[in-house]
Design an enzyme around this catalytic site. Structure first.
Site: not given
Ligand code: MG
Ligand code: ZN
Length: 191
Positions: A8, A10, A89, A104, A108, A133
């Site tokens: 991931d 962020d 995404c 969509c 995630k 996270d």
């Molecule tokens: Mg994150």
């Molecule tokens: Zn998406």
């Protein structure tokens, strides 16, 4: 086929901040560059998979996202690390930008970003890892068929409950997560 570690963005590679949109906001998480290098040293591709619904919500644009991406890459390069590919995404079903306001298959915990990367780069998902996270990052990795998932206690990780994912590595930082995933793999291959 190649093995990968998905990360991931962020709260894992760069410090969490709400809807990061300005390169000046970008700071690497502690040990992120080392974690990326550890995965490359183990022969794995490093792929960033990140929900960036701020685009659907109209908070920032694809150009802003590219600028943040470039700054992340610059900071990683300064520490001798790089990511092989990034998959984002842009969507959210309640977004206000019509082309992105959809339900969509890649937000995630859905596995769409992983499946796209696997197709583009010939990745063996069943022998790949995911480090995130949030519980939804780990669920996405599991939904994509990854064999190892890890939660870091940086970013949103400080208040995630992952009782439902007992197989997860649950550690403080991304380097420890990377090392633990690789160690478990060594152990299972010698058993
Ligand atoms: Mg994150
Ligand atoms: Zn998406």
């Amino acid at each position: 086929m190649r093995q990968a570690c998905f990360f991931d963005r962020d709260g894992v590679i760069i410090e969490e901040a709400d809807y990061i949109h300005d390169p000046a906001q970008v700071r690497l998480c502690p040990f992120a560059a080392e974690a990326v290098r550890a995965m490359h040293d183990a022969g794995r591709l490093v792929i960033v998979v990140s929900n960036q619904s701020g685009i659907a919500r109209g908070y920032f644009t694809e150009a802003d996202l590219k600028a943040v991406d470039a700054r992340m890459n610059e900071l990683l390069a300064a520490e001798g690390a790089h990511v092989d590919a990034t998959y984002y995404c842009y969507h959210h079903k309640k977004g206000i930008i019509p082309e992105y306001a959809i339900d969509c298959d890649c937000r995630k915990p859905k596995p769409g970003l992983f499946l796209r990367a696997a197709k583009d780069l010939d990745i063996d998902l069943a022998n790949s890892f995911m480090i995130g996270d949030k519980e939804s990052d780990l669920e996405a990795g599991i939904n994509a068929g990854c064999k190892g998932v890890a939660l870091v206690r940086t970013g949103h990780g400080v208040h995630q409950n992952i009782e439902k994912i007992p197989q997860a590595v649950d550690v403080g930082d991304v380097l420890t997560a990377a090392k633990e995933l690789l160690a478990r793999e060594d152990k299972s291959s010698t058993e």
